[in-house]
Scaffold this active site. Structure first.
Site, mmCIF file in Angstrom:
data_model
loop_
_atom_site.group_PDB
_atom_site.id
_atom_site.type_symbol
_atom_site.label_atom_id
_atom_site.label_comp_id
_atom_site.label_asym_id
_atom_site.label_seq_id
_atom_site.Cartn_x
_atom_site.Cartn_y
_atom_site.Cartn_z
ATOM 1 N N CYS A 183 0.886 -1.152 0.000
ATOM 2 C CA CYS A 183 0.000 0.000 0.000
ATOM 3 C C CYS A 183 0.924 1.201 0.000
ATOM 4 O O CYS A 183 1.450 1.586 1.040
ATOM 5 C CB CYS A 183 -0.920 0.014 1.220
ATOM 6 N N CYS A 213 -0.417 4.150 2.239
ATOM 7 C CA CYS A 213 -0.533 4.063 3.691
ATOM 8 C C CYS A 213 -0.293 2.636 4.149
ATOM 9 O O CYS A 213 0.837 2.168 4.167
ATOM 10 C CB CYS A 213 -1.894 4.599 4.149
ATOM 11 N N SER A 214 -1.359 1.920 4.492
ATOM 12 C CA SER A 214 -1.181 0.604 5.105
ATOM 13 C C SER A 214 -2.345 -0.328 4.841
ATOM 14 O O SER A 214 -2.598 -1.224 5.629
ATOM 15 C CB SER A 214 -0.984 0.778 6.603
ATOM 16 N N CYS A 215 -3.088 -0.085 3.756
ATOM 17 C CA CYS A 215 -4.223 -0.948 3.456
ATOM 18 C C CYS A 215 -3.741 -2.387 3.296
ATOM 19 O O CYS A 215 -2.720 -2.630 2.664
ATOM 20 C CB CYS A 215 -4.958 -0.465 2.205
#
Lengths: 207, 100
Positions: A106, A109-111
């Protein structure tokens, strides 16, 4: 260096207290209770890479299930009792083969496929992985000790708020006689993100 | 130059840090709060990201993961009129006094 954003400096104390203040106000205003937060935390704790490994090992032994999983992951997960929340983003399972290797990231971000394998590892959220994997995926694979044949095509898939990806690693050689439960132990968190291959049966037989 | 969060191909020579971070209890609660607010319709992933992405570069790079989430949730709750920054400041002082 706060590479993974885990600087335990002055910020942490401030934000821990600020978060507590926000929660206390939400409770006072009747938006939610502390119990809502704690029971949600327990619920989130309950998902782990073991859940994903169980599903993917089943796909290794049951080709028809694998087809269903690749075609419609949510329905196939439901067959095994994993009822993803309605609000969960769409999940797609990507199959690694001798020709194609998928890696998930991602960049923004951090999906991550949290609904099935829990919270992402720290490095997945860190800036180095997010920056480098789309430029030099093979270099990143090397950092994880993973080497692929030059002929294998590497595909890097960027996740989003709406779409999450789970990688089905290639089934290692020499695993023909293994049970589904034994197979699941070969499927690591890293292999489900695509930065590593599934473990070889030799590497776990000694344990 | 891409925006602060848009890290794909951002120049970076740092090795990937493989160490795992044991979640602290406050982080675990912030993680859960995000989902609780989601259920209450006070937050979705796009909104949380937008709030994180509006942090300035220095803040973005200096805050840890759940510190960024905390800052972003505050932004969303204040924007939606659920609480004010002044109320949060006051509650923080109150909690701080209670700790001493």
């Amino acid at each position: 260096m706060a590479e993974n954003g885990h600087n335990h400096g002055d910020n942490a104390e401030y934000y821990a207290l600020r978060a507590e203040a926000i929660q206390a106000l939400l409770v006072e205003k009747g938006v939610c209770s502390i119990n809502d937060i704690l029971s949600m935390a327990d619920k989130l704790d309950s998902r782990s890479p073991k859940d994903g490994a169980k599903v993917l090992a089943h796909a290794w032994v049951d080709p028809a299930y694998k087809e269903r999983l690749l075609a419609d992951a949510e329905s196939a997960l439901l067959e095994l009792g994993y009822d993803l929340p309605e609000t969960a983003p769409r999940l797609t399972v990507l199959e690694n083969t001798s020709e194609v290797h998928h890696m998930a990231v991602c960049t923004l971000c951090s999906c991550y496929p949290r609904a099935i394998i829990g919270r992402p590892p720290a490095w997945y959220k860190g800036l180095a992985y997010r920056s480098k994997v789309v430029v030099d995926p093979r270099g990143v694979l090397k950092e994880f000790g993973t080497e692929l044949d030059e002929s294998v095509q590497v595909r890097v898939i960027d996740s989003s708020a709406d779409y999450r990806y789970l990688v089905l690693p290639t089934r290692p050689a020499g695993t023909e006689g293994m049970s589904e439960e034994e197979l699941a132990k070969l499927i690591t968190q890293e292999s489900m993100i695509g930065v590593a291959l599934a473990l070889s049966p030799e590497s776990v037989s000694t344990s | 130059m891409p925006k602060v969060h848009d890290r794909g191909s951002w120049p970076n020579d740092d090795p990937i840090d493989h160490s795992e971070h044991e979640m602290e209890e406050w982080e675990r609660k912030v993680d859960a709060l995000s989902s609780v607010l989601g259920e209450k319709g006070l937050k979705n992933t796009d909104q949380l990201r937008r709030a994180i992405e509006s942090l300035d570069l220095k803040t973005y790079e200096s805050l840890s993961y759940y510190e960024k989430w905390t800052a972003a949730m505050e932004t969303l709750l204040v924007e939606q009129g659920v609480m004010t920054t002044a109320e949060i400041d006051a509650k923080m002082s109150e909690l701080e006094r209670g700790q001493k």
